[in-house]
Design a protein around this motif. Structure first.
Motif, mmCIF file in Angstrom:
data_model
loop_
_atom_site.group_PDB
_atom_site.id
_atom_site.type_symbol
_atom_site.label_atom_id
_atom_site.label_comp_id
_atom_site.label_asym_id
_atom_site.label_seq_id
_atom_site.Cartn_x
_atom_site.Cartn_y
_atom_site.Cartn_z
ATOM 1 N N LEU A 68 24.933 59.146 65.349
ATOM 2 C CA LEU A 68 25.150 59.245 63.912
ATOM 3 C C LEU A 68 26.623 59.096 63.558
ATOM 4 O O LEU A 68 26.984 58.396 62.607
ATOM 5 C CB LEU A 68 24.622 60.587 63.396
ATOM 6 C CG LEU A 68 23.107 60.713 63.243
ATOM 7 C CD1 LEU A 68 22.734 62.161 62.932
ATOM 8 C CD2 LEU A 68 22.594 59.787 62.153
ATOM 9 N N ALA A 71 27.607 55.559 63.969
ATOM 10 C CA ALA A 71 27.075 54.726 62.885
ATOM 11 C C ALA A 71 27.973 54.760 61.659
ATOM 12 O O ALA A 71 28.153 53.744 60.977
ATOM 13 C CB ALA A 71 25.665 55.188 62.520
ATOM 14 N N LEU A 398 21.493 54.074 64.284
ATOM 15 C CA LEU A 398 20.572 54.904 63.516
ATOM 16 C C LEU A 398 19.301 55.164 64.328
ATOM 17 O O LEU A 398 18.761 56.273 64.331
ATOM 18 C CB LEU A 398 20.221 54.228 62.188
ATOM 19 C CG LEU A 398 21.361 54.099 61.169
ATOM 20 C CD1 LEU A 398 20.862 53.416 59.916
ATOM 21 C CD2 LEU A 398 21.952 55.464 60.847
#
Length: 477
Positions: A68, A71, A398
């Motif tokens: 995460l 990302a 993701l």
């Protein structure tokens, strides 16, 4: 010693000379450190559970937070990669990686560890875009899938060593030292990256080359097959002078690129979930120690390395024979074959039966990425490689972020946890690989035209730069 020297010289020659061999080794080492860290987290899972009283969901979250965090940062880093000196950016990133890894080993609580992993994810966001862009400029297009195999082998070797070495360290010294030992080779990687020269952008296209030579082997194969470019997608000017959002929109409008991003995300989704719980699965399912589980995973990982080294050359060989979409066809076949081998291996209780099936399945899994990554470079102009990889990594991570937590949650709440819960979870999610293979079938139809479009863009931008008397490489790095 003479035999070793002779084999080393042969390997250097295979990689295209000393300088290219050095570049491949350094880029592979960067991915190796990232892979080793992820393998280490899996082997440390048992110790972390005992130290902080965690369950499978919390262990999965430690992996998810890295993805995460990556990302969030990967698209800005991708845009930056196309505009600054890439080797300097990568040097800073690997140095910060070593600091974040050391901090993970210091963690007095689960929240500290979670924060350290989030910081590490922000740092690893640099690796994907910079390595992809540098690979495209260090190595010629005709051998790009093969060379990508050598670079990506670093990630597989690093993951295997992370499982094997860290499992022994964890058994003897505890989970903290399983993280700390990585700092030493990490420092060596920082030194090696800092000494790596910055290649000229689009440097594999000779200055003054004929138009047919600028398009690379895929573009030439598309031309011979009579494939026409999409006029609405042909670039007429340096894309780095466009706005950031315009660059991102263009990248997502390339149909093959979008399809390959989704397919790649599905593949990484499964691989990340499997890697996160590999040690727990092997120890519980086969009743072996953590250190022996690390050894078994290393053996299975050797199949992945073989696949990585074989997949690229096979695709390149088919390309030289005129098969335009070979760099998509090879991954599609491998994606369809993995579940057929891995599903029975996960179900049986005998190591002797499961091991050869897992090795073959790992080989097919490893063979997917080199031609697929080379294919993504084929369908975009070199000045957009960093941005494109940033967008791909953002969407891919993701899936990686969701996988460990989702695997852990499903194993507990859908299959009642324990060994059987993990077994059925790993089998059910094999469906994501079949979905990726189906998407690949669509890409087989769109890829040739996108290759022709990228080739036309390259001719247009290079021709415009030459007619105006400016450098085709654009802004200085």
């Amino acid at each position: 010693m003479r035999w070793i020297r002779r084999r080393t010289e042969q390997a250097v020659e295979l990689l295209g000379g000393r300088e290219r061999a050095r570049a491949a080794a350094v880029l592979a080492a960067v991915l190796a450190m990232d892979g080793a860290d992820k393998g280490t987290l899996s082997t440390a899972a048992g110790g972390l559970k005992r130290s902080f009283d965690l369950g499978n969901t919390e262990i999965g979250l430690l992996v998810s937070v890295v993805a995460l965090s990556a990302a969030v940062f990967t698209v800005p880093v991708g845009l930056l990669t196309d505009r600054v000196r890439r080797t300097r950016l990568l040097t800073i990133s690997t140095a910060l990686w070593a600091v974040a890894t050391f901090s993970s080993g210091l963690a007095p609580s689960y929240l500290w560890l979670l924060a350290s992993r989030a910081a590490l994810g922000a740092v690893t966001a640099t690796a994907g875009p910079t390595v992809a862009s540098l690979t495209g400029d260090f190595f010629p297009a005709r051998n790009r899938a093969r060379m990508y195999g050598f670079v990506l082998a670093g990630e597989m070797v690093g993951t295997g060593l992370g499982f094997a070495a860290s499992s022994v360290v964890e058994d003897v010294l505890g989970w903290r030292f399983a993280f700390w030992w990585l700092v030493v080779p990490g420092a060596a990687v920082v030194w090696a990256v800092a000494r790596l020269p910055e290649p000229r952008r689009a440097g594999q296209v000779p200055v003054g080359a004929e138009p047919s030579e600028r398009t690379g082997p895929t573009g030439q194969a598309a031309e011979r097959a009579g494939v026409e470019p999409d006029p609405s997608m042909v670039l007429r000017s340096d894309p780095r002078r466009a706005s950031r959002w315009a660059s991102i929109r263009y990248i997502l409008r390339v149909r093959t690129n979008l399809i390959l991003i989704v397919a790649s995300s599905l593949g990484y989704f499964y691989f990340t979930g499997l890697r996160s719980f590999a040690t727990l699965f092997v120890t519980d399912h086969f009743g072996v120690s953590t250190s022996f589980a690390g050894f078994l995973i290393l053996v299975v990982g050797s199949g992945t390395v073989i696949g990585v080294l074989v997949g690229g050359p096979v695709a390149d060989r088919l390309l030289r024979r005129g098969m335009v979409n070979s760099r998509v066809l090879v991954p599609v076949v491998c994606l369809a074959g993995v579940p057929l081998l891995v599903a029975p291996a996960l179900y049986v209780r005998s190591v002797l039966i499961a091991l050869p099936l897992l090795i073959c399945g790992a080989a097919l899994l490893g063979a997917i990425n080199p031609p697929l990554d080379a294919a993504r470079l084929d369908i975009l102009h070199p000045y957009m490689w960093g941005t494109a990889e940033g967008v791909r990594t953002f969407l891919r991570t993701l899936g990686e972020a969701a996988a460990p937590t989702l695997f852990g949650y499903v194993s507990v709440h859908a299959f009642a946890g324990g060994d059987e819960g993990l077994t059925y979870t790993l089998m059910v999610f094999l469906a994501t690989l079949l979905a990726a293979a189906l998407l690949g079938l669509i890409a087989l139809r769109t890829y040739p035209r996108d290759v022709a479009t990228a080739a036309a863009s390259h001719r247009a931008i290079s021709g415009r730069a030459e007619s105006s008397g400016t450098s085709a490489s654009g802004p200085r790095s």
